[in-house]
Structure formats: structure tokens, C-alpha cells
Motif scaffolding. Sequence first.
Motif, short mmCIF file in Angstrom:
data_model
loop_
_atom_site.label_atom_id
_atom_site.label_comp_id
_atom_site.label_asym_id
_atom_site.label_seq_id
_atom_site.Cartn_x
_atom_site.Cartn_y
_atom_site.Cartn_z
N PRO A 1 -3.70 -5.71 -4.94
CA PRO A 1 -4.46 -4.46 -5.86
C PRO A 1 -3.75 -3.42 -5.35
N LEU A 2 -3.24 -2.54 -6.45
CA LEU A 2 -2.54 -1.43 -6.08
C LEU A 2 -2.51 -0.61 -7.58
N ALA A 3 -2.89 0.61 -7.28
CA ALA A 3 -2.86 1.47 -8.52
C ALA A 3 -1.73 2.54 -8.55
N VAL A 4 -0.86 2.29 -9.15
CA VAL A 4 0.19 3.34 -9.35
C VAL A 4 0.45 3.59 -10.76
N ILE B 1 7.72 -7.30 -2.95
CA ILE B 1 7.25 -8.06 -2.17
C ILE B 1 6.76 -7.69 -0.82
N GLU B 2 7.72 -6.82 -0.07
CA GLU B 2 7.15 -6.30 1.13
C GLU B 2 6.23 -5.43 1.34
N LEU B 3 5.85 -4.30 0.03
CA LEU B 3 4.77 -3.82 -0.02
C LEU B 3 3.68 -4.54 -0.11
N VAL B 4 3.68 -5.84 -1.33
CA VAL B 4 2.35 -6.65 -1.47
C VAL B 4 1.99 -7.46 -0.11
N ASN B 5 3.03 -8.04 0.65
CA ASN B 5 2.58 -8.54 2.14
C ASN B 5 2.12 -7.73 3.03
N GLY C 1 -3.16 -2.11 -12.02
CA GLY C 1 -4.42 -2.70 -11.23
C GLY C 1 -4.03 -3.70 -10.22
N GLY C 2 -2.70 -4.17 -10.09
CA GLY C 2 -2.23 -5.05 -9.24
C GLY C 2 -0.58 -5.25 -9.45
N ILE C 3 -0.26 -5.79 -8.31
CA ILE C 3 1.44 -5.75 -8.57
C ILE C 3 1.70 -7.20 -7.58
#
Length: 183
Positions: free
Chosen positions: A77-80, A170-174, A97-99
Motif C-alpha cells: 500500500p502506498l499513496a503518492v 521493487i526496492e521500495l515495495v520490499n 492506493g498500492g504499488i
Amino acid sequence: MAQMNHSQDGAVKFPFVQAKLHRGKTLEVDPTDEIITLLSPSGQLLGSLKWDDLAERILAMDEDSRFAHSRAHPRAPLAVKVRYSTPEGKQFESLTGGIGGGGLFIESSNPLSPGTEMSLEFALPDRPWEKVKAKAKVAWTRMKPERFLLFPGMGVQFTEITPEARAQVIELVNALNRSRVST
């Protein structure tokens, strides 16, 4: 690959081969009565489900669960803020809402139709000065809120993104997923 067998009543049997938890069991699909039956390795009836009940269960799942099997990358989940435009030049601005490495979810009360192509531009929170530009297409839509938690919008799949940008996502999601697990 599983070997399927046809029974005399038109039903088709699919033995579990790859699913370790259920190896040896069989799914019997009856197209006449529209029923799926689960059989034990010895052929004993373990349960059955009508096709319409199965369809309702699938549709009741959220999109993350419903489409998880087709995703090559995990999501978080990420709001940008995201800007996107269609090939016809229509421009929009919204929030994600997600990435994930394969795409993102864009919140929208009027999502574009599945298959619609778009150009995207967004910045990751750990690199706000760097704009990620990508091409994508709408994979699925959610037309109304679900369970008071999930906003309407659309899941979009990247069709063109630089390998560097995908690696950053991918690095951020991890990192986001690790921090959620550890809290």
C-alpha cells in the motif's frame, strides 16, 4: 501437467498433481449440473460447490487476492500523487492506493475501461525529486467502494518502464513490506 479423465456422465476429473497440500485428491467438474466436486485419493466425496456459488466467492474476494496469481511482483500500500493521460490527450491526476514492480492501483471514481492505455508520471517518496515515467494499461477496475476500506479505481499494469525505475519500485515495495511485517 495433470491428466484429465472423462466420466460417462460428461464430468471431467482433474487430479491434483502440483498442489502439495492436496496431491492425490481429484476435482470433478460436471458441466451438466454445473457442480465442482472434491474427491479424496480413494474417490470418497469430500464436498461440492455449485458454479454460481464458486463465482460469487471469487467475486467477493478483493482484487489483490483475486489477481495475486497473475502478479509477477509483490505489492505494497502506498499513496503518492500520479498524473496520467490517455493517447487521446485526456489528462488526470489522482493518488495511488498500492504499488508493485508490475503496476499500481489508481484511485478514481470514474476509472478508465480495462485495456485503456495511458502514460504515467509519479515520484517515489524516497526520491521525490525524480519523476518515474511509464506506459501502462488498465488491467481491472473497481467501480464502487468495497468494505468501506477499498476505494473505487483501477489496477494498471506497466507496459513500458525502465529497468532502473522498476528496480526502484521493487526496492521500495520490499522495504515497505518489511516494515509492515516487523511492526
